[in-house]
Design a protein around this motif. Structure first.
Motif, short mmCIF file in Angstrom:
data_model
loop_
_atom_site.label_atom_id
_atom_site.label_comp_id
_atom_site.label_asym_id
_atom_site.label_seq_id
_atom_site.Cartn_x
_atom_site.Cartn_y
_atom_site.Cartn_z
N LYS A 318 40.55 -3.64 13.08
CA LYS A 318 41.85 -3.83 12.20
C LYS A 318 42.81 -4.28 12.88
O LYS A 318 43.73 -5.37 12.39
CB LYS A 318 42.08 -2.53 11.78
N ASN A 319 43.01 -4.10 14.03
CA ASN A 319 44.09 -4.70 15.22
C ASN A 319 43.99 -6.19 15.70
O ASN A 319 44.96 -6.68 16.12
CB ASN A 319 44.31 -3.62 16.14
N LEU A 320 42.72 -6.57 15.47
CA LEU A 320 42.52 -7.95 16.03
C LEU A 320 42.87 -8.74 14.88
O LEU A 320 42.56 -8.53 13.58
CB LEU A 320 41.08 -8.22 16.25
N VAL A 321 43.32 -10.01 15.14
CA VAL A 321 43.75 -11.10 13.77
C VAL A 321 42.20 -11.62 13.63
O VAL A 321 41.50 -11.95 14.39
CB VAL A 321 44.69 -12.13 14.38
N GLY A 322 42.03 -12.11 12.28
CA GLY A 322 41.00 -12.92 11.93
C GLY A 322 39.90 -12.27 11.37
O GLY A 322 40.00 -11.01 11.01
N PHE A 323 38.91 -13.08 11.15
CA PHE A 323 37.59 -12.42 10.42
C PHE A 323 36.66 -13.31 10.78
O PHE A 323 36.64 -14.17 11.50
CB PHE A 323 37.77 -12.52 9.05
N GLY A 324 35.31 -12.95 10.59
CA GLY A 324 34.19 -13.86 10.70
C GLY A 324 33.71 -13.77 12.08
O GLY A 324 33.89 -12.57 12.88
N GLU A 325 32.85 -14.91 12.31
CA GLU A 325 32.12 -15.03 13.57
C GLU A 325 33.20 -14.84 14.84
O GLU A 325 32.81 -14.12 15.87
CB GLU A 325 31.70 -16.37 13.94
N ALA A 326 34.43 -15.63 14.89
CA ALA A 326 35.30 -15.28 15.81
C ALA A 326 35.56 -13.86 15.97
O ALA A 326 35.84 -13.46 17.45
CB ALA A 326 36.32 -16.24 15.70
N HIS A 327 35.90 -13.24 14.99
CA HIS A 327 36.42 -11.71 15.16
C HIS A 327 35.00 -11.09 15.78
O HIS A 327 35.34 -9.96 16.57
CB HIS A 327 36.82 -11.17 13.86
N SER A 328 33.89 -10.87 15.16
CA SER A 328 32.91 -10.30 15.63
C SER A 328 32.37 -10.47 17.07
O SER A 328 31.86 -9.57 17.68
CB SER A 328 31.58 -10.68 14.60
N ARG A 329 32.62 -11.65 17.65
CA ARG A 329 32.55 -11.90 19.01
C ARG A 329 33.08 -11.05 19.74
O ARG A 329 32.40 -10.48 20.95
CB ARG A 329 32.93 -13.32 19.08
N PHE A 330 34.35 -10.64 19.59
CA PHE A 330 35.08 -9.59 20.42
C PHE A 330 34.56 -8.48 20.15
O PHE A 330 34.44 -7.56 20.94
CB PHE A 330 36.61 -9.80 19.97
N MET A 331 34.33 -7.86 18.71
CA MET A 331 33.70 -6.70 18.60
C MET A 331 32.37 -6.23 19.15
O MET A 331 32.13 -5.37 19.92
CB MET A 331 33.54 -6.45 17.36
N ASN A 332 31.46 -7.57 19.28
CA ASN A 332 30.20 -7.37 19.90
C ASN A 332 30.36 -7.25 21.41
O ASN A 332 29.27 -6.83 21.97
CB ASN A 332 29.44 -8.52 19.43
N ALA A 333 31.51 -7.62 22.05
CA ALA A 333 31.66 -7.52 23.35
C ALA A 333 32.23 -6.18 23.80
O ALA A 333 32.86 -6.12 25.06
CB ALA A 333 32.52 -8.80 24.09
N PHE A 334 32.19 -5.31 23.17
CA PHE A 334 32.92 -4.02 23.01
C PHE A 334 32.89 -3.37 24.47
O PHE A 334 33.85 -2.87 25.33
CB PHE A 334 32.50 -3.09 22.11
N ARG A 335 31.65 -3.43 25.24
CA ARG A 335 31.50 -2.57 26.45
C ARG A 335 32.07 -3.51 27.65
O ARG A 335 32.12 -3.13 28.70
CB ARG A 335 30.09 -2.60 26.68
#
Ligand SMILES: Cc1cc2nc3c(=O)[nH]c(=O)nc-3n(C[C@H](O)[C@H](O)[C@H](O)COP(=O)(O)OP(=O)(O)OC[C@H]3O[C@@H](n4cnc5c(N)ncnc54)[C@H](O)[C@@H]3O)c2cc1C
Lengths: 498, 140
Positions: A318-335
């Motif tokens: 929720k706190n990252l700006v944006g959506f879609g692939e660019a957003h998911s890229r950060f989420m998928n890097a969680f570790r």
């Protein structure tokens, strides 16, 4: 309506209310009747599961999604036995001298605030974590600060038996964090203060409260209220409001007491904040260990503070700006994510205030001033430098467009991160330090209370929470709130024994 | 009888097909969910909406409808029929709209979709989020 009588009643059980309850408790043995009303629930220890959605809905106002009137800022307000101290991170700092001096409240002395804060710091087991309990996320912040030419400082924190769950903001599942729910409230209750949960104070009347005790909603966490559901009129010689910087002004406004100072609700500040993340090439320990061990205080020079932090998947998303692939890229890097919380030191500004809607519910009007935007942007630039100096390969920067800086951008951070990309409603901003709304001061012309929390013109009515701050504290506030509440309790004690 | 894929259900009624398409635009991983997985996401969204004040609920539903109109006006197709590129453009246009009302609407929708998707234990596990009450003990 049911009727009850007490000598002193307190509204709210957080940093302010919990402190007052404990400080008055020894007088119960002398015959003083004290009750505290808290609208949130009292959870059993085994109900603290650390699961994001269920804990957020059990412990936060609006499940953590309380929005300001124009919807551009989310306020995190704890609502439970212990108030926001159930969900706070427990970083324990004392008020800066220059801030208390700058407030200019007659009769409020920095040395007194510090002395009282220290007492509560001792009581809450405040200490520095040993080095072997610091995780990579925090270490990288220290290294990054060093590399970028800053000196990080270690946060004293108030835990006892911390296992490093990293779940502080969902309520500690190990009862380690020393909030008022673990320290002050149990002690107050042991000495005879009555604490009534699920008890919402609807309004304040002259020397009385109108309280609605709610049933336990089906399937919800928490114990039933200590009182039977229904409406109560509770009379008292002294009424102490500690419903927080949103709750107390709202309660006063809907009570419409004759003679109430006109400044109720004005002067609201909250340290608006961004959660920044950066991606490293390797895995780091981030979701284990105390999340907030270091900070960088640039409040005086640049109007911001940086703190280490670590949030849960939904809060992060929720706190990252944006959506879609660019957003998911950060989420998928969680570790591989490092996180920094940047807080702007906002100041009391006309128009930023607490009001109520037609149904008497709290509405917070808040606009980002140019100074706040500037502070957030400066803080983001400093954080980007720290992230890259710590070895990050990509940085999420909400005030950049696109909101992602690669290593190749490291030399042009000032150009990429800019105020012109700060777009309210698009850029996520949240705040967990609501302050002001019933500020202390000289008289009803400039404030709501005096330096002891006495409401001007209504001597039976006291305020003992974050709403007392006449302006931002520019540092994490809970210890200072406890110090001010301790002063309020001292004045109440003196009067109650008269 | 088994309902057809993404049959209209719940709070969103006939708008659910559009909502699912918009959700995929916001979190691409949602495209990989089967109907039961999607329903679980939609249920979290519906429950969150049900617990919010009625005006907020109405505004959100209206926003999803407005997105549908914008999509038809711009691409002569509902969101559920847009390809990924056009769907992305549609979302980017409201995210950066000059109108705060549209930006806010998108922020609200985005938040609900994130809540529906990222609070699922499977989603957290997929990105390697491992926080446990036992803290360090669970890692060593
Ligand atoms: C996620 C998070 C992390 C934080 N981390 C830190 C930190 O690390 N360090 C720090 O110094 N500060 C931190 N804070 C801030 C700190 O917790 C607060 O500043 C402090 O608890 C505020 O104290 P208070 O007494 O003013 O209000 P609160 O602690 O918020 O308590 C107010 C209570 O009043 C109750 N209430 C409201 N209205 C009514 C009503 N009408 N009737 C009955 N009850 C009512 C509410 O339910 C609530 O329980 C954090 C806050 C949050 C949310």
């Amino acid at each position: 309506m049911n009727e009850r009588d007490y000598d002193v009643v307190v509204v709210g059980s957080g940093a302010g209310g919990g402190t007052v309850a404990q400080a008055l408790a020894p007088m119960v043995a002398d015959g003083l009747r004290v009750a505290l009303f808290e609208k949130g629930p009292r959870l059993r220890d085994d109900e603290f599961t650390g699961r994001e959605i269920e804990m957020a809905s059990a412990l936060y106002e609006d499940g953590g999604g309380f929005l300001t009137a124009d919807g551009t800022l989310t306020l995190a307000l704890g609502s439970a036995y212990g108030g926001s101290t159930v969900v706070y991170t427990g970083t324990s700092l004392t008020a800066p001298e220059r801030v208390i001096r700058g407030w200019g409240v007659p009769g409020l002395d920095h040395a007194d605030v510090v002395a009282r804060s220290r007492r509560y710091a001792d009581e809450n087991n405040v200490h520095l974590l040993p080095d072997d309990e610091i995780n990579d996320n925090n270490r990288l912040f220290v290294e990054g600060c060093r590399g970028a030419g800053y000196a990080a400082e270690q946060f004293p924190i108030n835990v006892k038996g911390c296992l490093g769950s990293s779940l502080c903001n969902l309520g500690c599942p190990n009862a380690a964090k020393q909030g008022t729910n673990r320290v002050q409230l149990p002690r107050a209750e042991a000495l005879g203060v009555e604490v009534v949960t699920r008890a919402e104070v609807l309004r304040v009347e002259e020397r009385a409260l109108v309280v609605r005790v709610h049933d336990e909603p089906q399937g919800a966490k928490g114990l039933p209220s200590e009182w039977a559901p229904g409406d109560y009129r509770v009379r008292a010689r002294i009424v102490v409001l500690a419903a927080g910087a949103v709750g107390t002004p709202a309660l006063l406004l809907r009570s419409a007491l004759p003679g109430l100072p006109a400044r109720v609700g004005e002067g609201f500040t909250c340290h608006p904040a961004h959660i920044l993340v950066a991606e490293h090439a390797r895995e780091i320990t981030n979701d284990v260990g105390h999340p907030k061990s270091y900070y960088l205080d640039r409040a005086e020079d640049e109007g911001f503070i940086l703190e280490t932090c670590m949030y849960f998947p939904f809060t992060t998303a929720k706190n990252l700006v944006g959506f879609g692939e660019a957003h998911s890229r950060f989420m998928n890097a969680f570790r591989r994510l490092q996180m920094i919380l940047v807080l702007a030191c906002d100041h009391a500004t006309p128009g930023n205030r607490v009001a109520i809607d037609r149904d008497g519910r709290a509405v917070v009007h808040y606009r980002f001033t140019p100074d706040v935007v500037r502070s957030l942007v400066r803080a983001t630039r400093a954080s980007a430098r720290i992230f890259f100096a710590a070895g990050a390969v990509r940085v999420h920067a909400p005030s950049a467009d696109p909101p992602c800086l690669e290593v190749s951008d490291a030399a042009r951070i000032d150009e990429r991160v800019s105020e012109r990309h700060f777009l309210p409603g698009r850029t996520s901003v949240s705040a967990a330090h609501p302050m002001g709304g019933c500020g202390m001061g000289r008289d009803a012309g400039d404030s709501v209370t005096d330096a002891w929390g006495r409401v001007h013109g209504l001597p039976w009515l006291r305020i003992a929470d974050a709403s007392l701050f006449p302006d931002s504290l520019e540092i994490n506030p809970y210890l200072s709130i406890m110090a001010l509440a301790d002063r309020v309790a001292e004045a109440v004690r003196a009067e109650a024994t008269r | 009888m088994t309902p057809p894929p993404s049959a209209p259900t719940g709070t969103f009624g006939p708008m659910e097909r559009d909502l699912r398409a918009l959700a995929v635009g916001i979190v691409p991983e949602i495209a990989r969910l089967d109907d039961a997985g999607w329903r679980a996401v939609a249920t979290v969204v519906e429950e969150a909406l049900a617990s919010r004040p009625a005006p907020l609920r109405r505004k959100l539903l209206l926003f999803v409808r407005v997105l549908g109109w914008i999509s038809v006006a711009r691409y002569a197709a509902r969101p559920a029929s847009l390809d990924a590129v056009r769907l992305g453009r549609l979302l980017a246009s409201v995210e950066r709209s000059r109108l705060l009302l549209l930006r806010r609407g998108f922020w609200g929708l985005r938040t609900l979709v994130f809540m529906g998707y990222w609070t699922r234990p499977e989603s957290a596990a997929a990105i390697g989020y491992r926080a446990r009450p036992e803290g360090w003990e669970a890692r060593r």
